[in-house]
Design a protein around this motif. Structure first.
Motif, PDB file in Angstrom:
ATOM      1  N   ASP A 138      -0.189 -12.333   0.543  1.00 31.33           N
ATOM      2  CA  ASP A 138       0.434 -13.410  -0.233  1.00 31.33           C
ATOM      3  C   ASP A 138       0.987 -12.875  -1.554  1.00 31.33           C
ATOM      4  O   ASP A 138       2.121 -13.162  -1.940  1.00 31.33           O
ATOM      5  N   MET A 139       0.199 -12.051  -2.226  1.00 35.08           N
ATOM      6  CA  MET A 139       0.656 -11.498  -3.509  1.00 35.08           C
ATOM      7  C   MET A 139       1.839 -10.553  -3.308  1.00 35.08           C
ATOM      8  O   MET A 139       2.753 -10.503  -4.127  1.00 35.08           O
ATOM      9  N   ALA A 140       1.795  -9.828  -2.198  1.00 37.32           N
ATOM     10  CA  ALA A 140       2.868  -8.859  -1.933  1.00 37.32           C
ATOM     11  C   ALA A 140       4.207  -9.559  -1.781  1.00 37.32           C
ATOM     12  O   ALA A 140       5.255  -9.003  -2.119  1.00 37.32           O
ATOM     13  N   ALA A 141       4.165 -10.809  -1.302  1.00 36.53           N
ATOM     14  CA  ALA A 141       5.413 -11.539  -1.084  1.00 36.53           C
ATOM     15  C   ALA A 141       6.094 -11.892  -2.406  1.00 36.53           C
ATOM     16  O   ALA A 141       7.303 -12.092  -2.452  1.00 36.53           O
ATOM     17  N   ARG A 142       5.313 -11.965  -3.480  1.00 36.84           N
ATOM     18  CA  ARG A 142       5.941 -12.328  -4.757  1.00 36.84           C
ATOM     19  C   ARG A 142       5.933 -11.185  -5.765  1.00 36.84           C
ATOM     20  O   ARG A 142       6.455 -11.321  -6.859  1.00 36.84           O
ATOM     21  N   ASP A 143       5.328 -10.078  -5.405  1.00 35.93           N
ATOM     22  CA  ASP A 143       5.246  -8.959  -6.349  1.00 35.93           C
ATOM     23  C   ASP A 143       5.469  -7.648  -5.592  1.00 35.93           C
ATOM     24  O   ASP A 143       4.627  -7.228  -4.802  1.00 35.93           O
ATOM     25  N   ASP A 144       6.608  -7.023  -5.859  1.00 41.14           N
ATOM     26  CA  ASP A 144       6.974  -5.774  -5.144  1.00 41.14           C
ATOM     27  C   ASP A 144       6.038  -4.619  -5.448  1.00 41.14           C
ATOM     28  O   ASP A 144       6.103  -3.588  -4.797  1.00 41.14           O
ATOM     29  N   ARG A 145       5.253  -4.774  -6.478  1.00 42.16           N
ATOM     30  CA  ARG A 145       4.370  -3.646  -6.839  1.00 42.16           C
ATOM     31  C   ARG A 145       3.110  -3.618  -5.986  1.00 42.16           C
ATOM     32  O   ARG A 145       2.377  -2.649  -5.986  1.00 42.16           O
ATOM     33  N   THR A 179      -0.872   4.873 -11.214  1.00 40.79           N
ATOM     34  CA  THR A 179      -0.272   5.510 -12.396  1.00 40.79           C
ATOM     35  C   THR A 179       1.238   5.315 -12.431  1.00 40.79           C
ATOM     36  O   THR A 179       1.848   5.405 -13.489  1.00 40.79           O
ATOM     37  N   THR A 180       1.840   5.060 -11.265  1.00 38.74           N
ATOM     38  CA  THR A 180       3.297   4.880 -11.226  1.00 38.74           C
ATOM     39  C   THR A 180       3.709   3.430 -11.432  1.00 38.74           C
ATOM     40  O   THR A 180       4.886   3.110 -11.345  1.00 38.74           O
ATOM     41  N   GLY A 181       2.727   2.558 -11.646  1.00 40.25           N
ATOM     42  CA  GLY A 181       3.050   1.154 -11.863  1.00 40.25           C
ATOM     43  C   GLY A 181       2.906   0.296 -10.621  1.00 40.25           C
ATOM     44  O   GLY A 181       3.113  -0.919 -10.670  1.00 40.25           O
ATOM     45  N   MET A 182       2.554   0.921  -9.490  1.00 41.69           N
ATOM     46  CA  MET A 182       2.299   0.112  -8.295  1.00 41.69           C
ATOM     47  C   MET A 182       0.937  -0.559  -8.443  1.00 41.69           C
ATOM     48  O   MET A 182       0.132  -0.182  -9.290  1.00 41.69           O
ATOM     49  N   ASP A 184     -11.111   9.196 -10.823  1.00 42.40           N
ATOM     50  CA  ASP A 184      -9.680   8.916 -10.718  1.00 42.40           C
ATOM     51  C   ASP A 184      -9.372   7.448 -10.964  1.00 42.40           C
ATOM     52  O   ASP A 184      -8.276   7.104 -11.395  1.00 42.40           O
ATOM     53  N   VAL A 185     -10.344   6.594 -10.654  1.00 43.97           N
ATOM     54  CA  VAL A 185     -10.097   5.160 -10.792  1.00 43.97           C
ATOM     55  C   VAL A 185     -10.758   4.606 -12.060  1.00 43.97           C
ATOM     56  O   VAL A 185     -10.085   4.056 -12.920  1.00 43.97           O
ATOM     57  N   ALA A 186     -12.083   4.784 -12.182  1.00 45.38           N
ATOM     58  CA  ALA A 186     -12.776   4.156 -13.321  1.00 45.38           C
ATOM     59  C   ALA A 186     -12.546   4.932 -14.627  1.00 45.38           C
ATOM     60  O   ALA A 186     -12.142   4.351 -15.637  1.00 45.38           O
ATOM     61  N   TYR A 187     -12.768   6.218 -14.584  1.00 44.85           N
ATOM     62  CA  TYR A 187     -12.623   7.029 -15.813  1.00 44.85           C
ATOM     63  C   TYR A 187     -11.176   7.013 -16.300  1.00 44.85           C
ATOM     64  O   TYR A 187     -10.892   6.796 -17.470  1.00 44.85           O
ATOM     65  N   ALA A 188     -10.258   7.187 -15.365  1.00 42.02           N
ATOM     66  CA  ALA A 188      -8.832   7.153 -15.729  1.00 42.02           C
ATOM     67  C   ALA A 188      -8.338   5.716 -15.925  1.00 42.02           C
ATOM     68  O   ALA A 188      -7.185   5.498 -16.285  1.00 42.02           O
ATOM     69  N   ASN A 189      -9.235   4.772 -15.691  1.00 42.44           N
ATOM     70  CA  ASN A 189      -8.966   3.350 -15.912  1.00 42.44           C
ATOM     71  C   ASN A 189      -7.673   2.890 -15.248  1.00 42.44           C
ATOM     72  O   ASN A 189      -6.797   2.312 -15.883  1.00 42.44           O
ATOM     73  N   GLN A 190      -7.586   3.145 -13.956  1.00 43.75           N
ATOM     74  CA  GLN A 190      -6.399   2.751 -13.208  1.00 43.75           C
ATOM     75  C   GLN A 190      -6.623   1.410 -12.534  1.00 43.75           C
ATOM     76  O   GLN A 190      -7.713   1.101 -12.068  1.00 43.75           O
TER      77      GLN A 190
END
Ligand SMILES: Cc1ncc(C[n+]2csc(CCOP(=O)(O)OP(=O)(O)O)c2C)c(N)n1
Lengths: 277, 322
Positions: free
Chosen positions: B28-35, B79-82, B104-110
């Motif tokens: 559902d979210m993908a349908a309104r947000d290309d990221r 990191t690329t905004g996706m 990669d996820v928590a420490y880098a806060n992605q």
């Protein structure tokens, strides 16, 4: 007159059929389960337990036994079947598949006789098998270690760490068998995340590679009898198999990776398999 | 909250779709947000991604059975905004890829959202390799991480949608069939970090999450017939914990029973105890998995064996009354 080899092959084929029947029996008792990957492995398991592995079913912890680790642990119905047929566990245990407090759950449990390691999380068995093989070597023991892997399972990077380590260690007493049935949980491996060129990958990682038809008993026992293929390398038997082998509606599809087994399905499957001669 | 999330058609669909609610929310979210991009680890059917494969195939990345790589990829995509939504089995997507998750996820806060299906003892007959009874503890110990444990399919849908508002990583713990009676009202809009009060009693409080919420309600009903007024909080967000709701329960009732389908070590009960021990010491009791690996068996029976049941919650409440 049958030659000795032909008689052996016939006997092993009968065991394999019995494994397939027992797989469906266990799944039916449980109500559901992993038929696809259990059936693709049945012929190889028959050859291992009734021809190749040196085991003492009445003494499952015998120190010098060969070790078999089912890394693709979700095929535990097939492992339970062969352990029952070989006499490690009571035949009645097969009806306890998935039962409350049963040692025969969906995945192998090291507490059950004949089971070398609790598996189920994919991509663990080869590292464990390498440790076992190194343990044998350090203690000057002659037992052999065999690990069965799934093709989807090989997507886990840990396998390749183990592959690299095993050849570095020249662990010729370690053998992997790839049940290469081309299908994983959500689709065909080639579409999900391909393994090809599989033989080249293993060669590049320093393994001796043999490719066989994993349902041809003659080829299976030759491949096992001739181990190890190279004096100082671990060996892999890449066994081309068919997921769900032996039951037409379950063959070569992810839809029968893990599915329900109501009475109708059970009866259809058993009818296709037929009775042992 | 997005308009789509209260669309009756979706609500009906999600209520019937159990653990697939996470994937349906992502679709559902993908349908309104290309990221929005979904990552599967051979989990397309597990968590409801088939529709997204049909609707936006280029935004479903199949990682294969390779959770560590999937987690690293999710971080890189973020990191690329996706906006990656990583869909896995609770036992594997956490423990297997824990270092990628931490670094990669928590420490880098992605901004990676993890949807973890088949948590707790949902895969009861699969045995210990497939039970996820430590995932809340693992996730809760990571700085930056938001940890959610929805109680039913609709709440899972809402909370997954609500991750749109988060800037950092989050974890949505999804159960199984959600065949317990639903606790989330059709018009509810749960807020991340805010407990939902389901019963307003003033004698003792049960703070529950996930599948233990319905058990808490059943216990409350039983105790009501004994004249004991139980406050029931659905703590769907374990981190950040709703401090106000917990401290009010500590101040206004005789004690707190924490109930979760998770090891007693490090989960919801631990989080509550850490808070009240320092800020408002109160008597507590804990319902959850003791320090042992669970046996094989049907989910409900295994839960009951270890006391994760309405009956045991009631026992603990009575203890606090005494
Ligand atoms: C680490 C891990 N991730 C995911 C799973 C869930 N899972 C169980 S079986 C399976 C597919 C396995 O495919 P494959 O290795 O090809 O097995 P086979 O076709 O021989 O049954 C998956 C994804 C798991 N058991 N372990």
């Amino acid at each position: 007159m049958l030659t000795n080899r032909e008689a052996t092959l016939d006997e092993l084929r009968a065991h394999a059929l019995q494994i397939r029947r027992n797989v469906w029996r266990a799944l039916h008792a449980a109500g559901s389960g992993h038929m696809g990957g259990s059936l693709s492995a049945a012929d190889i398991l028959a050859a291992l337990y009734f021809h190749h592995l040196r085991l003492r079913p009445s003494e499952p912890d015998w120190a010098d036994r060969d070790r078999f680790i089912l890394s693709k642990g979700h095929a535990n119905a097939a492992l339970g079947a062969v352990l029952a047929q070989a006499g490690f566990i009571d035949d009645a245990v097969l009806d306890q598949f998935y039962a409350y407090e049963s040692l025969f759950g969906m995945h192998p449990d090291i507490k059950m006789a004949g089971v070398e390691m609790s598996t189920g999380g994919l991509g663990h068995g080869l590292s464990i098998g390498l440790g076992v093989a190194l343990g044998a070597r350090l203690q000057n023991k002659g037992f052999r270690t065999i690990v069965m892997l799934g093709d989807g399972e090989l997507q886990e990077g840990s396998n390749w760490e183990a592959a690299m380590a095993a050849s570095h260690q020249k662990a010729a007493n370690l053998t992997a068998i790839l049940d290469y049935n081309k299908v994983q949980q959500s689709g065909h491996v080639s579409e999900m995340l391909t393994l090809e060129p599989a033989p080249d990958k293993w060669r590049a990682f320093g393994w001796a590679v043999r490719e066989i038809d994993g349902h041809d008993m003659d080829q299976i026992i030759s491949a096992l009898d001739e181990l190890p293929y190279v004096e100082d390398k671990p060996s892999i038997i890449i066994a081309h198999t068919v997921k769900g082998k032996g039951v037409s509606f379950a063959e070569d599809t992810h839809l029968w990776h893990n599915n329900m087994v109501p009475d109708e399905v059970f009866e259809k499957a058993m009818a296709e398999l037929g009775e042992p001669a | 909250m997005s308009a789509a999330s209260t669309n009756p058609e979706w609500v009906a669909k999600v209520q019937n779709q159990s653990r697939l609610s996470f994937g349906l929310a992502v679709t559902d979210m993908a349908a309104r947000d290309d990221r929005v991009v979904a990552i599967s680890a051979d989990t397309l059917d597990l968590i409801g991604l088939r529709e997204m494969v049909a609707a936006a195939p280029e935004r479903v990345i199949e990682a294969g059975i390779a959770e560590q790589n999937a987690m690293g990829m999710a971080s890189g995509l973020a990191t690329t905004g996706m906006r990656p939504y990583l869909c896995g089995y609770a036992p594997f997507i956490t423990a297997r890829s824990m270092e990628q998750l931490r670094n990669d996820v928590a420490y880098a806060n992605q901004r990676v959202v993890i949807g973890a299906a088949c948590s707790g003892i949902v895969l009861g007959v699969s045995g210990g390799t497939h039970h996820a009874l430590e995932d809340i503890a693992l996730m809760r110990s990571l700085p930056n991480m938001t940890v959610m444990v929805p109680a039913d399919a609709l709440e899972a849908w809402h909370l997954t949608q609500a991750t749109e508002t988060l800037d950092g990583p989050s974890y949505v713990r999804i159960g199984g069939k959600f065949d317990e009676p639903a606790v989330t009202a059709v018009d509810a809009s749960p807020t991340i970090g805010k407990a939902t009060t389901l019963r307003r009693g003033t004698d003792v409080t049960v703070i529950a999450c996930g599948c233990m919420v319905v058990e808490a309600l059943a216990a409350a009903d039983e105790l009501a017939s004994e004249g004991i007024g139980v406050r029931v909080l659905n703590m769907h967000t374990i981190k950040p914990l709703d401090r106000d709701a917990v401290l009010a329960a500590a101040a206004e009732t005789r004690g707190i029973v924490a109930a979760e389908e998770h090891h007693l070590t490090g989960g919801l009960g631990g989080a509550i105890a850490e808070l009240v021990a320092e800020e408002h010491p109160t008597r507590m009791r804990f319902v959850g998995m003791p320090d042992t690996f669970a046996t094989v068996g049907p989910t409900r029976k295994v839960r009951e064996k270890y006391g994760m049941s309405a009956a045991n919650i009631a026992v603990k409440c009575r203890e606090l009354m005494g």
